[in-house]
Design a protein around this motif. Sequence first.
Motif, mmCIF file in Angstrom:
data_model
loop_
_atom_site.group_PDB
_atom_site.id
_atom_site.type_symbol
_atom_site.label_atom_id
_atom_site.label_comp_id
_atom_site.label_asym_id
_atom_site.label_seq_id
_atom_site.Cartn_x
_atom_site.Cartn_y
_atom_site.Cartn_z
ATOM 1 N N LEU A 100 1.031 -1.373 -0.241
ATOM 2 C CA LEU A 100 0.136 0.054 -0.340
ATOM 3 C C LEU A 100 1.544 1.267 0.103
ATOM 4 N N ARG A 101 2.001 0.824 0.775
ATOM 5 C CA ARG A 101 2.849 2.340 0.851
ATOM 6 C C ARG A 101 3.774 2.679 -0.853
ATOM 7 N N ASP A 102 3.173 1.850 -2.235
ATOM 8 C CA ASP A 102 3.274 2.068 -3.151
ATOM 9 C C ASP A 102 2.521 3.126 -4.112
ATOM 10 N N ARG A 103 1.167 2.783 -3.519
ATOM 11 C CA ARG A 103 -0.148 3.678 -3.360
ATOM 12 C C ARG A 103 -0.070 5.880 -3.213
ATOM 13 N N THR A 104 -0.231 6.362 -3.824
ATOM 14 C CA THR A 104 -0.737 7.581 -3.610
ATOM 15 C C THR A 104 -2.051 8.034 -2.535
ATOM 16 N N MET A 105 -2.799 7.303 -2.676
ATOM 17 C CA MET A 105 -4.378 7.349 -2.026
ATOM 18 C C MET A 105 -3.858 6.945 -0.849
ATOM 19 N N PRO A 106 -4.721 8.022 0.124
ATOM 20 C CA PRO A 106 -4.916 7.827 2.030
ATOM 21 C C PRO A 106 -4.747 6.955 2.294
ATOM 22 N N VAL A 107 -4.302 6.275 3.475
ATOM 23 C CA VAL A 107 -4.677 4.430 4.361
ATOM 24 C C VAL A 107 -4.907 5.051 5.439
ATOM 25 N N LEU A 108 -5.747 4.084 5.766
ATOM 26 C CA LEU A 108 -5.678 4.725 7.475
ATOM 27 C C LEU A 108 -5.941 2.942 8.134
ATOM 28 N N ALA A 152 -3.113 -1.042 19.810
ATOM 29 C CA ALA A 152 -3.154 -0.552 17.801
ATOM 30 C C ALA A 152 -1.841 0.761 18.528
ATOM 31 N N ALA A 153 -0.999 0.559 19.165
ATOM 32 C CA ALA A 153 0.655 1.470 19.371
ATOM 33 C C ALA A 153 1.083 0.522 18.659
ATOM 34 N N ASP A 154 1.115 -0.559 18.421
ATOM 35 C CA ASP A 154 2.024 -1.655 17.890
ATOM 36 C C ASP A 154 2.148 -0.884 16.771
ATOM 37 N N PHE A 155 1.507 -0.838 16.040
ATOM 38 C CA PHE A 155 0.461 -0.716 14.373
ATOM 39 C C PHE A 155 0.995 -0.050 14.118
ATOM 40 N N TRP A 156 1.980 1.376 15.142
ATOM 41 C CA TRP A 156 2.711 2.649 14.238
ATOM 42 C C TRP A 156 3.778 2.099 13.016
ATOM 43 N N SER A 157 4.477 1.057 13.803
ATOM 44 C CA SER A 157 6.058 0.736 12.864
ATOM 45 C C SER A 157 5.437 0.693 11.454
ATOM 46 N N LEU A 158 4.209 -0.055 11.059
ATOM 47 C CA LEU A 158 3.458 -0.626 9.640
ATOM 48 C C LEU A 158 4.012 0.857 8.741
ATOM 49 N N GLY A 159 4.265 2.288 9.666
ATOM 50 C CA GLY A 159 4.117 2.879 9.103
ATOM 51 C C GLY A 159 3.438 3.993 7.633
ATOM 52 N N LEU A 160 2.401 3.908 8.058
ATOM 53 C CA LEU A 160 0.460 4.161 6.976
ATOM 54 C C LEU A 160 0.494 4.947 7.913
ATOM 55 N N SER A 161 -0.420 5.556 8.970
ATOM 56 C CA SER A 161 -1.172 6.548 9.347
ATOM 57 C C SER A 161 -1.164 6.253 10.947
ATOM 58 N N GLU A 162 -2.107 7.197 11.485
ATOM 59 C CA GLU A 162 -2.178 6.800 13.435
ATOM 60 C C GLU A 162 -3.366 5.278 13.243
ATOM 61 N N PRO A 163 -2.812 4.648 13.756
ATOM 62 C CA PRO A 163 -3.752 3.448 14.287
ATOM 63 C C PRO A 163 -5.220 3.923 14.783
ATOM 64 N N TYR A 164 -6.367 3.099 14.604
ATOM 65 C CA TYR A 164 -7.197 3.567 15.065
ATOM 66 C C TYR A 164 -7.842 2.368 15.841
ATOM 67 N N ALA A 165 -7.579 2.158 17.089
ATOM 68 C CA ALA A 165 -8.221 0.944 18.060
ATOM 69 C C ALA A 165 -9.612 1.070 17.480
ATOM 70 N N ILE A 166 -10.641 -0.278 16.968
ATOM 71 C CA ILE A 166 -11.634 -0.379 16.986
ATOM 72 C C ILE A 166 -11.941 -1.859 17.744
ATOM 73 N N SER A 167 -13.361 -2.208 17.151
ATOM 74 C CA SER A 167 -14.121 -3.464 17.513
ATOM 75 C C SER A 167 -15.413 -3.043 16.991
ATOM 76 N N SER A 168 -15.122 -3.790 15.953
ATOM 77 C CA SER A 168 -16.407 -4.074 15.023
ATOM 78 C C SER A 168 -17.497 -4.592 15.828
ATOM 79 N N ILE A 169 -17.401 -5.663 16.391
ATOM 80 C CA ILE A 169 -18.826 -6.477 16.932
ATOM 81 C C ILE A 169 -19.510 -5.035 17.933
ATOM 82 N N HIS A 170 -18.855 -3.906 18.543
ATOM 83 C CA HIS A 170 -19.373 -3.579 19.614
ATOM 84 C C HIS A 170 -19.708 -2.248 18.834
ATOM 85 N N GLY A 171 -18.685 -2.084 18.325
ATOM 86 C CA GLY A 171 -19.104 -0.816 17.381
ATOM 87 C C GLY A 171 -17.516 0.570 18.162
ATOM 88 N N VAL A 172 -17.177 0.177 19.251
ATOM 89 C CA VAL A 172 -15.850 0.521 20.146
ATOM 90 C C VAL A 172 -15.035 1.445 18.965
#
Length: 460
Positions: free
Chosen positions: A108-116, A132-152
Amino acid sequence: MPLPVVAVIGRPNVGKSTLVNRLAGSRQAIVADEPGITRDRTYQEVEWGGRRFQVVDTGGLVFDDNTTFLPEIREQVHLALTEACAVVMVVDGQLGITTADQTIASWLRDRTMPVLVAVNKCESPQMGAAMAADFWSLGLSEPYAISSIHGVGTGDLLDRLVELLPQQQQQDQEPEAIQLAIIGRPNVGKSSLLNGICGESRSIVSPLSGTTRDAIDTVVQRGNQPWRLVDTAGIRRRGRVGYGPEFFGINRSFKAIARSDLCLLVIDALDGVTEQDQRLAGRIATEGCACVILVNKWDAVAKESHTLTAMERQLYGKLYFLDWAPMLFVSAKTGQRLERIFTLAQAAVEQHRRRVSTSVVNELLQEAMAWRSPPTNRSGRCGRLYYGTQVTTRPPSFSLFVNDPKLFGDNYRRYVERQIREGLGFEGSPLRLFWRGKSQRQAQRSFAATVERSQDHDEP
């Protein structure tokens, strides 16, 4: 102007479909605790903060060809990214960063579109931020901690997402899209037909039964009229379907029939009409949908001068309860007659929504009774048909007021329906005839009079 598209991607079993359902507020995408459930691209509409956009659910992305459908799934993900203006990469916060996540992030880093980055399965607000803090190392954007099941955390994700979408210009009101469902047994060529109509690889095509699982919506334009095509899962006999992804896929196929304006019933020209085809045809007629019968794989049939006429007669003989539906012989492989589908579909939808005046209906009924009088029972009582009127559309429905409905047997009822079709048309649409007796008419008049008297009494 079409709505902006947001692609939701990630490796298998991280909760992409659950997140899409949560954002759209629906249960349209099939969700199960096993990888490989989603294969094709499925679209759902989302509204947040006064902005409307589409999210496209994709299959689990794996850069390995050792499993069936992985190259086809990658192609579908690539097509989703081609039309997307933003991407949501879903990862599993409980498992942490995996090699597959790093590979996708590098891609994804080779693409120009924004990535969340949506770090899913973070049900705990206290632990979610740390996970979520561990995923800063992917180098894409600020990671958002969510729960798809509960909506958090999904609200924060949507707030940021709408900021990345392009501004839409004011557009003229477009005609309402006509809903068209492609229905049939497994492996009759439904997905191939959809791809041929769209002119692109919209659905994965495979000789394996059960390739399509979700009901896949696609909007195409023909002239000024938008069409929403729904490719459905192949419907097998109930006894052969276990509880699981196939069960849910077939359930969505039945729902697609119920919500559609028109169904394309796809028949395999090599197999002819099977018992399951007859069941599906009966389901379409029961739901009251307009219908066009498509006989696919016509290119594979050895033909003579009378082959088409003979096969048409044979197929209608087994689909006698759909004798009002036009039949078209097509080939999804070669594209033969695919564009004619919309001509027949448009005509069928117009008949499905058509309304006829009461005077025309009664003129036709009087002529029908002149040719064939209503029946007489053994006691000498003769049926009397007083008048008729069309009460609704989609499908066209008529109330016929008679002295006693029991005096009108099935043969005469079929005769009246046949006369209505011959005199008024309605090709491609089912009809509903409601036979109302004298007691029913008196009850209706009594109710109407009571309502009128109560209204008069309430007036000051």
